[in-house]
Design a protein around this motif. Structure first.
Motif, PDB file in Angstrom:
ATOM      1  N   ASP A 103      -0.778  -1.793  -7.268  1.00  0.00           N
ATOM      2  CA  ASP A 103      -0.862  -0.484  -6.613  1.00  0.00           C
ATOM      3  C   ASP A 103      -2.048   0.303  -7.174  1.00  0.00           C
ATOM      4  N   PHE A 104      -2.711   1.076  -6.296  1.00  0.00           N
ATOM      5  CA  PHE A 104      -3.814   1.909  -6.773  1.00  0.00           C
ATOM      6  C   PHE A 104      -4.053   3.083  -5.825  1.00  0.00           C
ATOM      7  N   ASP A 105      -4.716   4.115  -6.372  1.00  0.00           N
ATOM      8  CA  ASP A 105      -5.108   5.316  -5.629  1.00  0.00           C
ATOM      9  C   ASP A 105      -6.614   5.333  -5.476  1.00  0.00           C
ATOM     10  N   LEU A 106      -7.064   5.931  -4.387  1.00  0.00           N
ATOM     11  CA  LEU A 106      -8.487   6.180  -4.172  1.00  0.00           C
ATOM     12  C   LEU A 106      -8.655   7.620  -3.715  1.00  0.00           C
ATOM     13  N   PRO A 107      -9.724   8.272  -4.141  1.00  0.00           N
ATOM     14  CA  PRO A 107      -9.992   9.592  -3.558  1.00  0.00           C
ATOM     15  C   PRO A 107     -10.454   9.410  -2.115  1.00  0.00           C
ATOM     16  N   LEU A 108     -10.146  10.362  -1.287  1.00  0.00           N
ATOM     17  CA  LEU A 108     -10.521  10.293   0.123  1.00  0.00           C
ATOM     18  C   LEU A 108     -11.936  10.847   0.272  1.00  0.00           C
ATOM     19  N   VAL A 109     -12.917   9.954   0.230  1.00  0.00           N
ATOM     20  CA  VAL A 109     -14.328  10.314   0.368  1.00  0.00           C
ATOM     21  C   VAL A 109     -14.846   9.596   1.602  1.00  0.00           C
ATOM     22  N   LEU A 110     -15.111  10.359   2.649  1.00  0.00           N
ATOM     23  CA  LEU A 110     -15.535   9.776   3.916  1.00  0.00           C
ATOM     24  C   LEU A 110     -17.054   9.690   4.006  1.00  0.00           C
ATOM     25  N   SER A 111     -17.519   8.623   4.629  1.00  0.00           N
ATOM     26  CA  SER A 111     -18.935   8.532   5.000  1.00  0.00           C
ATOM     27  C   SER A 111     -18.950   8.557   6.519  1.00  0.00           C
ATOM     28  N   GLY A 112     -19.429   9.654   7.055  1.00  0.00           N
ATOM     29  CA  GLY A 112     -19.273   9.882   8.490  1.00  0.00           C
ATOM     30  C   GLY A 112     -17.818  10.205   8.743  1.00  0.00           C
ATOM     31  N   SER A 113     -17.191   9.428   9.588  1.00  0.00           N
ATOM     32  CA  SER A 113     -15.749   9.597   9.797  1.00  0.00           C
ATOM     33  C   SER A 113     -14.998   8.340   9.351  1.00  0.00           C
ATOM     34  N   ASN A 114     -15.609   7.573   8.445  1.00  0.00           N
ATOM     35  CA  ASN A 114     -15.015   6.307   8.001  1.00  0.00           C
ATOM     36  C   ASN A 114     -14.773   6.292   6.494  1.00  0.00           C
ATOM     37  N   LEU A 115     -13.787   5.493   6.108  1.00  0.00           N
ATOM     38  CA  LEU A 115     -13.505   5.230   4.705  1.00  0.00           C
ATOM     39  C   LEU A 115     -13.343   3.724   4.558  1.00  0.00           C
ATOM     40  N   LEU A 116     -14.072   3.145   3.611  1.00  0.00           N
ATOM     41  CA  LEU A 116     -13.984   1.714   3.367  1.00  0.00           C
ATOM     42  C   LEU A 116     -13.245   1.465   2.063  1.00  0.00           C
ATOM     43  N   ILE A 117     -12.180   0.676   2.151  1.00  0.00           N
ATOM     44  CA  ILE A 117     -11.470   0.226   0.952  1.00  0.00           C
ATOM     45  C   ILE A 117     -12.074  -1.128   0.609  1.00  0.00           C
ATOM     46  N   PRO A 118     -12.743  -1.227  -0.543  1.00  0.00           N
ATOM     47  CA  PRO A 118     -13.505  -2.440  -0.854  1.00  0.00           C
ATOM     48  C   PRO A 118     -12.645  -3.696  -0.920  1.00  0.00           C
ATOM     49  N   ASP A 119     -13.269  -4.796  -0.529  1.00  0.00           N
ATOM     50  CA  ASP A 119     -12.612  -6.094  -0.505  1.00  0.00           C
ATOM     51  C   ASP A 119     -12.145  -6.532  -1.891  1.00  0.00           C
ATOM     52  N   ASN A 120     -12.886  -6.136  -2.942  1.00  0.00           N
ATOM     53  CA  ASN A 120     -12.528  -6.578  -4.296  1.00  0.00           C
ATOM     54  C   ASN A 120     -11.260  -5.905  -4.819  1.00  0.00           C
ATOM     55  N   LYS A 121     -10.789  -4.837  -4.176  1.00  0.00           N
ATOM     56  CA  LYS A 121      -9.553  -4.167  -4.599  1.00  0.00           C
ATOM     57  C   LYS A 121      -8.323  -4.732  -3.911  1.00  0.00           C
ATOM     58  N   LEU A 122      -8.527  -5.459  -2.831  1.00  0.00           N
ATOM     59  CA  LEU A 122      -7.417  -5.972  -2.034  1.00  0.00           C
ATOM     60  C   LEU A 122      -7.306  -7.484  -2.180  1.00  0.00           C
ATOM     61  N   ILE A 123      -6.081  -7.974  -2.268  1.00  0.00           N
ATOM     62  CA  ILE A 123      -5.853  -9.408  -2.208  1.00  0.00           C
ATOM     63  C   ILE A 123      -5.055  -9.674  -0.936  1.00  0.00           C
ATOM     64  N   GLU A 124      -5.050 -10.903  -0.508  1.00  0.00           N
ATOM     65  CA  GLU A 124      -4.351 -11.243   0.731  1.00  0.00           C
ATOM     66  C   GLU A 124      -2.863 -10.948   0.617  1.00  0.00           C
ATOM     67  N   GLY A 125      -2.306 -10.476   1.718  1.00  0.00           N
ATOM     68  CA  GLY A 125      -0.879 -10.195   1.762  1.00  0.00           C
ATOM     69  C   GLY A 125      -0.594  -8.841   2.380  1.00  0.00           C
ATOM     70  N   ARG A 126       0.626  -8.397   2.213  1.00  0.00           N
ATOM     71  CA  ARG A 126       1.076  -7.137   2.808  1.00  0.00           C
ATOM     72  C   ARG A 126       0.758  -5.963   1.895  1.00  0.00           C
ATOM     73  N   TRP A 127       0.258  -4.893   2.495  1.00  0.00           N
ATOM     74  CA  TRP A 127      -0.026  -3.634   1.811  1.00  0.00           C
ATOM     75  C   TRP A 127       0.548  -2.495   2.648  1.00  0.00           C
ATOM     76  N   ASN A 128       0.965  -1.433   1.993  1.00  0.00           N
ATOM     77  CA  ASN A 128       1.335  -0.185   2.655  1.00  0.00           C
ATOM     78  C   ASN A 128       0.279   0.848   2.289  1.00  0.00           C
ATOM     79  N   ILE A 129      -0.361   1.409   3.304  1.00  0.00           N
ATOM     80  CA  ILE A 129      -1.387   2.432   3.082  1.00  0.00           C
ATOM     81  C   ILE A 129      -0.772   3.789   3.387  1.00  0.00           C
TER      82      ILE A 129
END
Length: 148
Positions: A103-129
């Motif tokens: 589990d982890f938190d990220l600050p909500l920092v938008l670039s334009g109207s998008n937010l990218l959660i980096p691939d290196n923080k996620l592993i395959e499987g189920r996540w709840n955002i």
């Protein structure tokens, strides 16, 4: 010793009780079978549940919905164009049901109207955002289960 049906029943009961005792001890002591609670402060969260319902309703009433898509760089969240990105403040919480250590938190920092959660923080499987943010002093809440 004479072997009859009474002896067989007693031996069967002892074998069954031994099996159940073994399973209880194994399941309660082996780390492989350890499962985390959904949340540690479940009672405090339950008391604030109506606030969450109101914030989620506001998010659902937006003209455009928050969309999430899997990209090669990670998980891309697109916010509605009607929301001005500079006025959005909040945080993103990613919850992994199978392992609390992921589990982890990220600050909500938008670039334009998008937010990218980096691939290196996620592993395959189920996540709840869960995205909790404020816009014009109003609370909004977005919840989604994804499979990455």
């Amino acid at each position: 010793m004479k072997w009859n049906w009474g002896t067989g029943i007693v031996i069967g009961m002892i074998a069954f009780m031994s099996f159940i005792t073994y399973m209880v001890v194994t399941m309660s002591t082996n780390k492989k079978f350890s499962y985390d609670l959904v949340t540690e402060e479940y009672y405090a969260k339950e008391m604030a549940y109506q606030t969450e319902i109101d914030a989620e309703t506001k998010t659902n009433n937006l003209n455009e919905k928050i969309e999430g898509t899997k990209t090669s760089d990670g998980w891309l969240l697109s916010f509605p164009e009607e929301l001005e990105a500079s006025k959005i403040n909040g945080k993103v919480f990613l919850y992994r049901p199978s392992n609390q250590q992921l589990d982890f938190d990220l600050p909500l920092v938008l670039s334009g109207s998008n937010l990218l959660i980096p691939d290196n923080k996620l592993i395959e499987g189920r996540w709840n955002i869960t995205i909790a943010f404020t816009y014009n002093n109003e609370d909004y809440l977005y919840k989604k289960s994804i499979t990455y």
